[in-house]
Design a protein around this motif. Structure first.
Motif, PDB file in Angstrom:
ATOM      1  N   ALA A  40       0.825  -1.208   0.000  1.00 41.88           N
ATOM      2  CA  ALA A  40       0.000   0.000   0.000  1.00 41.88           C
ATOM      3  C   ALA A  40       0.863   1.263   0.000  1.00 41.88           C
ATOM      4  O   ALA A  40       0.430   2.309  -0.459  1.00 41.88           O
ATOM      5  N   GLN A  41       2.076   1.161   0.519  1.00 40.63           N
ATOM      6  CA  GLN A  41       2.930   2.348   0.622  1.00 40.63           C
ATOM      7  C   GLN A  41       3.906   2.470  -0.549  1.00 40.63           C
ATOM      8  O   GLN A  41       4.585   3.485  -0.665  1.00 40.63           O
ATOM      9  N   ASP A  42       4.007   1.453  -1.375  1.00 36.42           N
ATOM     10  CA  ASP A  42       5.061   1.418  -2.379  1.00 36.42           C
ATOM     11  C   ASP A  42       4.617   1.993  -3.717  1.00 36.42           C
ATOM     12  O   ASP A  42       4.737   1.353  -4.760  1.00 36.42           O
ATOM     13  N   TYR A  43       4.077   3.199  -3.721  1.00 40.74           N
ATOM     14  CA  TYR A  43       3.741   3.847  -4.983  1.00 40.74           C
ATOM     15  C   TYR A  43       5.012   4.282  -5.719  1.00 40.74           C
ATOM     16  O   TYR A  43       5.094   4.239  -6.938  1.00 40.74           O
ATOM     17  N   HIS A  44       6.003   4.759  -4.967  1.00 41.74           N
ATOM     18  CA  HIS A  44       7.259   5.213  -5.561  1.00 41.74           C
ATOM     19  C   HIS A  44       8.397   4.475  -4.859  1.00 41.74           C
ATOM     20  O   HIS A  44       8.511   4.534  -3.627  1.00 41.74           O
ATOM     21  N   VAL A  45       9.215   3.803  -5.604  1.00 43.82           N
ATOM     22  CA  VAL A  45      10.264   2.971  -5.030  1.00 43.82           C
ATOM     23  C   VAL A  45      11.586   3.279  -5.711  1.00 43.82           C
ATOM     24  O   VAL A  45      11.635   3.999  -6.719  1.00 43.82           O
ATOM     25  N   ASP A  46      12.669   2.710  -5.163  1.00 45.97           N
ATOM     26  CA  ASP A  46      13.966   2.830  -5.833  1.00 45.97           C
ATOM     27  C   ASP A  46      14.468   1.434  -6.178  1.00 45.97           C
ATOM     28  O   ASP A  46      13.793   0.428  -5.925  1.00 45.97           O
ATOM     29  N   LEU A  47      15.660   1.367  -6.733  1.00 42.37           N
ATOM     30  CA  LEU A  47      16.178   0.078  -7.183  1.00 42.37           C
ATOM     31  C   LEU A  47      16.327  -0.913  -6.036  1.00 42.37           C
ATOM     32  O   LEU A  47      16.233  -2.128  -6.244  1.00 42.37           O
ATOM     33  N   ASN A  48      16.568  -0.405  -4.806  1.00 43.26           N
ATOM     34  CA  ASN A  48      16.739  -1.305  -3.675  1.00 43.26           C
ATOM     35  C   ASN A  48      15.480  -2.120  -3.380  1.00 43.26           C
ATOM     36  O   ASN A  48      15.563  -3.204  -2.801  1.00 43.26           O
ATOM     37  N   TYR A  49      14.327  -1.572  -3.755  1.00 40.65           N
ATOM     38  CA  TYR A  49      13.068  -2.301  -3.552  1.00 40.65           C
ATOM     39  C   TYR A  49      13.032  -3.562  -4.413  1.00 40.65           C
ATOM     40  O   TYR A  49      12.496  -4.596  -3.999  1.00 40.65           O
ATOM     41  N   TYR A  50      13.577  -3.453  -5.614  1.00 42.92           N
ATOM     42  CA  TYR A  50      13.487  -4.538  -6.583  1.00 42.92           C
ATOM     43  C   TYR A  50      14.638  -5.540  -6.486  1.00 42.92           C
ATOM     44  O   TYR A  50      14.421  -6.750  -6.523  1.00 42.92           O
ATOM     45  N   LEU A  51      15.853  -5.045  -6.426  1.00 39.35           N
ATOM     46  CA  LEU A  51      17.032  -5.867  -6.683  1.00 39.35           C
ATOM     47  C   LEU A  51      17.538  -6.574  -5.434  1.00 39.35           C
ATOM     48  O   LEU A  51      17.362  -6.076  -4.318  1.00 39.35           O
ATOM     49  N   LYS A  68      -2.818   8.452 -15.549  1.00 33.09           N
ATOM     50  CA  LYS A  68      -2.147   8.477 -14.254  1.00 33.09           C
ATOM     51  C   LYS A  68      -2.305   9.842 -13.587  1.00 33.09           C
ATOM     52  O   LYS A  68      -2.096  10.884 -14.202  1.00 33.09           O
ATOM     53  N   SER A  69      -2.641   9.825 -12.305  1.00 32.11           N
ATOM     54  CA  SER A  69      -2.730  11.045 -11.511  1.00 32.11           C
ATOM     55  C   SER A  69      -1.461  11.225 -10.689  1.00 32.11           C
ATOM     56  O   SER A  69      -0.744  10.255 -10.409  1.00 32.11           O
ATOM     57  N   ILE A  70      -1.186  12.458 -10.291  1.00 31.64           N
ATOM     58  CA  ILE A  70      -0.072  12.688  -9.369  1.00 31.64           C
ATOM     59  C   ILE A  70      -0.332  11.939  -8.071  1.00 31.64           C
ATOM     60  O   ILE A  70       0.565  11.296  -7.513  1.00 31.64           O
ATOM     61  N   ASN A  71      -1.556  12.005  -7.631  1.00 30.88           N
ATOM     62  CA  ASN A  71      -1.972  11.267  -6.451  1.00 30.88           C
ATOM     63  C   ASN A  71      -2.632   9.967  -6.913  1.00 30.88           C
ATOM     64  O   ASN A  71      -3.784   9.978  -7.361  1.00 30.88           O
ATOM     65  N   ILE A  72      -1.870   8.874  -6.821  1.00 23.70           N
ATOM     66  CA  ILE A  72      -2.348   7.597  -7.352  1.00 23.70           C
ATOM     67  C   ILE A  72      -3.682   7.226  -6.726  1.00 23.70           C
ATOM     68  O   ILE A  72      -3.837   7.232  -5.496  1.00 23.70           O
ATOM     69  N   ASN A  73      -4.642   6.914  -7.575  1.00 23.32           N
ATOM     70  CA  ASN A  73      -5.986   6.578  -7.111  1.00 23.32           C
ATOM     71  C   ASN A  73      -6.257   5.099  -7.378  1.00 23.32           C
ATOM     72  O   ASN A  73      -6.435   4.692  -8.532  1.00 23.32           O
ATOM     73  N   SER A 107      -2.245  -5.088 -11.575  1.00 29.43           N
ATOM     74  CA  SER A 107      -2.753  -3.801 -11.099  1.00 29.43           C
ATOM     75  C   SER A 107      -3.521  -3.077 -12.201  1.00 29.43           C
ATOM     76  O   SER A 107      -4.238  -2.105 -11.930  1.00 29.43           O
ATOM     77  N   ARG A 108      -3.343  -3.505 -13.449  1.00 23.26           N
ATOM     78  CA  ARG A 108      -4.021  -2.927 -14.625  1.00 23.26           C
ATOM     79  C   ARG A 108      -3.820  -1.411 -14.744  1.00 23.26           C
ATOM     80  O   ARG A 108      -4.544  -0.730 -15.444  1.00 23.26           O
ATOM     81  N   GLY A 109      -2.850  -0.925 -14.032  1.00 20.94           N
ATOM     82  CA  GLY A 109      -2.527   0.493 -14.041  1.00 20.94           C
ATOM     83  C   GLY A 109      -1.430   0.709 -13.026  1.00 20.94           C
ATOM     84  O   GLY A 109      -0.504  -0.094 -12.925  1.00 20.94           O
ATOM     85  N   HIS A 110      -1.505   1.742 -12.237  1.00 19.23           N
ATOM     86  CA  HIS A 110      -0.425   2.052 -11.302  1.00 19.23           C
ATOM     87  C   HIS A 110      -0.686   1.550  -9.889  1.00 19.23           C
ATOM     88  O   HIS A 110       0.258   1.336  -9.128  1.00 19.23           O
ATOM     89  N   ALA A 111      -1.921   1.373  -9.494  1.00 21.58           N
ATOM     90  CA  ALA A 111      -2.259   0.777  -8.198  1.00 21.58           C
ATOM     91  C   ALA A 111      -3.758   0.543  -8.180  1.00 21.58           C
ATOM     92  O   ALA A 111      -4.530   1.364  -8.687  1.00 21.58           O
TER      93      ALA A 111
END
Length: 838
Positions: A19-30, A191-196, A332-336
């Protein structure tokens, strides 16, 4: 109880985390226990955003892969052609630098393993083909390929270096460039700035036809065996160049699911697949379990999907000595998007796909010798089976084009075949030299060949994820036998080419073109587009010792817009381009109907439209568009169902309404069509549109309805019970009235037909109104329940009804299935060109 408590803990931690991972960095993935080479560009440094912030467009995906290959000595990149929309079909080859220096030797040694069983598997690298997002709106795979490629190029340390030394990775970052581009556009513009994450937001509901398909709206994960599309041809060429030991296919499924990996349901594995294949698939699965457990992702296995139809990416390797693995990530069929498992973010879906790609690499490298030994044994066993000898023979003495296109598939799959020495008779059927091929059973791809000719009517399971039959000679409506002798074989075909044709004789009186050949409709359209007059013969006749069948096209030499010399030159061009024989004659006097008879009916230039859009099945619509555009070079106007009410229909001679998924057209649309038909139009409708025609009183159709009562079926069994009544796709025999215009060009009174519906249309009491009718016991290959088989027998496949000056032609079944069902394509073209005579 402890296991249940731990599962709940994992569930809530995952739900809260994503729920909190709308914006992540490479450390989240790798993987965090690895260092990365700073000289290798990260995805963000090239594409301008972090992976998962936006949906990757194919142009940016290609740009990054090119940059990565340029920066890393572990990678090379190639473009294997282009899609219909001109996008490159890329493939990266990833391995240790020292392996790149001898890559041709590695490939040769690997091919020897499959060719003759030679080679020391303890010294060979394993071949791993990893492909992503064959469905464009299942994008987490292709977005994960950015990270996976970066990891392969940049990760440092003994572990990755050892893996690369023992592995050659064929990385296909986008199986479907056109679909990926289409979907990325949709998701990004919403896509919205505030992911809906509200599922009602337009971001999560694509407009028709969606991004799943390629340019012509094909589901390309059904084309691995038929190989009809450019993307498929590129990857099949790569497959047969390497014969990978493992091939992975990264997909998405419904938002409320979790993550699936194979094995699938064990009872739904094709009998030609060795048990060892499934055992190895299960062993590889233990690596996915370990990796997904480490990041706390929910998953399941063996509860859905199957390994039956060899035309899917995860099943095709199973008949070629490899292991195919399907991954299905909740989308997710989109961003979240909200889900029963919490808010499902796009980055979370990407991380799961990357994790599975990494666990596949781990499994393949660790199980290297097992996988290589299995492949070696697979082809050794296949050679033992093939040594029994014998051959198949296929052909059609009146249509070289269908035989040629059948042979194209054999050639793409590296299956050897031969010309005939001379005309032969096998099992009571005649095969003509130049129109037939002999296919030896004793060859490397014996099992693949066997799968292509497979005829099966009994099954271990009654449920299928996809079709249950695909027998290729039946799909092409060819004569065939598996009892041919190699003594009839002429030279091996090394350079397959279509039949070359030119104008035969210069006719001072007329030109005649038979309707048997597959490309006769293309030739006729060229003639009519040129403004020339043409007529169709409603009865047979003979002239100059040659018998001409129903449907022969006659082009008079006189009173044309071209003079005699230019007419002959133009028709010669038509013959050459369409691979059709056109014969000039000097008299109109025949045995039978003379060329000036009223039994030769004038043919109009056709202006054809098709209704597409919301409610219409995009697959069926796309197959028709593809047929007109790529095979017959005929213009086809696509009218969106939303615009139909204001469209001027007067310019069209024919309107096609493909199979419908819903209420695409309403009562006012029916009234508009009724008026257009009465004014002389031909409406051609398919499958579910029959109920719409009947409901709106355009055509009265009587469908059979079965009363189905479940007896001794438990609550748990109910899904399987009703699933067994579905006809997922099987082959049935119809009988043809060769005198009817809908059957012009056909030479046999029986025809294999593909069916994947339970629409059973009762036959008309007047026998002549049933030109294509199912036989009393029609099953040729595939699964159908006993109840449905009884219902199907004797029903009609086509109904034709006059209305005013026009007519309606209705087909219960798809005549253009997946672009490889060549045998029934002409039914549609007959409806278009000869509808006025029905």
């Amino acid at each position: 109880m402890l296991k249940f408590a731990l599962s709940l803990a994992v569930f809530f931690s995952v739900s809260a985390g994503i729920a909190q991972d709308y914006h992540v960095d490479l450390n989240y993935y790798l993987p965090g226990n690895v260092s990365y080479n700073p000289d290798i560009p990260t995805p963000e440094s090239v594409i301008g955003h972090q992976v998962g912030d936006w949906h990757i467009t194919h142009d940016k995906l290609a740009m990054y892969m090119q940059a990565l290959a340029a920066a890393s000595d572990r990678m090379t990149i190639e473009s294997r052609g282009t899609t219909f929309e001109g996008r490159p079909i890329l493939l990266l080859t990833v391995t240790a630098p020292e392996n790149h220096a001898r890559i041709d030797q590695i490939r040769a040694e690997h091919m020897a393993l499959t060719d003759n069983g030679s080679g020391d598997t303890s010294q060979m690298p394993v071949i791993l083909y990893q492909g992503f997002s064959i469905h464009g709106n299942e994008p987490s795979g292709s977005n994960a390929s950015l990270l996976y490629a970066y990891y392969l190029a940049a990760a440092q340390g003994p572990a990755i270096e050892e893996k690369l030394k023992n592995t050659v990775i064929l990385l296909d970052p986008s199986f479907n460039p056109d679909g990926l581009q289409r979907f990325a556009y949709w998701a990004n513009v919403h896509k919205s700035i505030n992911i809906n994450p509200d599922p009602n937001d337009r971001e999560y509901s694509e407009v028709w036809p969606g991004g799943r398909t390629n340019h012509y709206w094909f589901d390309m994960n059904r084309d691995w065996l038929p190989v009809q599309l450019p993307e498929s041809r590129a990857r099949i060429t790569s497959f047969h160049k390497w014969y990978p030991n493992v091939l992975t296919d990264h997909h998405e499924m419904g938002t409320n699911a979790t993550f699936f990996f194979q094995p699938g349901i064990p009872s739904r594995t094709h009998p030609l697949t060795p048990q060892r294949n499934q055992d190895l698939t299960g062993e590889i699965a233990t690596y996915h379990v370990k990796a997904l457990d480490q990041i706390g992702s929910l998953y399941y296995t063996q509860e859905s999907f199957d390994d039956f139809y060899y035309g899917k990416g995860s099943t095709f390797p199973d008949i070629n000595g490899g292991i195919g693995i399907l991954f299905e990530q909740a989308s997710s069929r989109g961003h979240a998007q909200e889900s029963v498992n919490g808010i499902l973010t796009f980055p979370f879906t990407i991380r799961n796909q990357l994790t599975a790609a990494l666990s596949t690499l781990e499994a393949s490298a660790t199980m290297r010798t097992k996988l290589l030994d299995y492949q070696k044994q697979f082809f050794n066993d296949a050679r033992s089976e093939a040594a029994k000898g014998g051959a198949y023979i296929v052909g059609d003495a009146r249509d070289a084009a269908r035989v040629y296109h059948f042979a194209e598939i054999l050639e793409r799959h590296k299956i050897d075949f031969h010309e005939l020495k001379s005309d032969v008779n096998v099992a009571g059927k005649s095969y003509k030299k130049g129109y037939s091929y002999i296919i030896p059973k004793n060859q490397k791809n014996h099992r693949l060949l066997k799968a292509m000719f497979d005829v099966r009517t009994t099954f271990k399971d009654s449920l299928f994820y996809d079709i249950s039959a695909w027998t290729f000679p039946m799909a092409f409506n060819l004569n065939y036998s598996d009892k041919a002798s190699l003594s009839a074989a002429g030279p091996k075909v090394e350079d397959l080419k279509p039949k070359e044709t030119i104008l035969t004789n210069t006719g001072g009186y007329a030109y005649l073109m038979e309707w048997h050949e597959y490309y006769a409709p293309k030739a006729l359209n060229m003639i009519l587009e040129k403004g020339l007059r043409a007529k169709v013969g409603m009865k047979p006749f003979s002239l100059n010792g040659k018998q001409y069948d129903y449907g022969t096209i006659m082009i008079p030499a006189q009173n044309q817009k071209l003079d005699a010399r230019d007419l002959a030159k133009f028709l010669n061009d038509v013959a050459r381009e369409s691979h059709i024989e056109i014969t000039g004659v000097t008299t109109g006097y025949t045995e039978g109907i003379d060329l000036g008879s009223n039994q030769f009916r004038a043919i109009e230039k056709q202006e054809v439209a098709i209704i597409i859009g919301d409610g219409m099945n995009p697959y069926d619509a796309g197959e028709i568009w593809h047929l007109f555009d790529t095979r017959y070079a005929m213009k086809l106007t696509k009218i969106d169902s939303r615009d139909f009410g204001r469209a001027d229909l007067s310019r069209y001679t024919d309107i096609i309404v493909p199979n419908s998924w819903g209420s695409a057209l309403d009562k006012s649309d029916a009234e508009k069509l009724d008026s257009w038909i009465r004014s002389g139009g031909t409406l051609i409708a398919y499958k579910n549109m029959g109920r719409w025609l009947d409901r709106n009183e355009l055509m009265k159709i009587k469908f059979k309805s079965a009363q189905d009562t479940a007896t001794n079926i438990s609550f748990e069994q109910r899904g399987d019970y009703f699933g067994a009544q579905v006809i997922g796709g099987a082959i049935f025999e119809t009988k043809l009235d060769l005198t009817h215009p809908i059957a012009f060009g056909y030479t046999k009174t029986s025809m294999p037909t593909f069916r994947n519906s339970t629409l059973f249309m009762e036959a008309d009491p007047q026998s002549y109104n049933n030109p294509v009718q199912y036989t009393d016991n029609p099953l040729l290959s595939g699964y159908i329940s006993e109840e449905n088989l009884e219902q199907l027998g004797g029903t009609s496949m086509v109904k034709i009804q006059g209305k005013g000056r026009g007519q309606i032609i209705y087909f219960t079944d798809n005549t253009n299935f997946r672009a490889f069902w060549y045998g029934t394509n002409k039914l549609l073209m007959n409806a278009v060109f000869f509808g006025d005579e029905m």
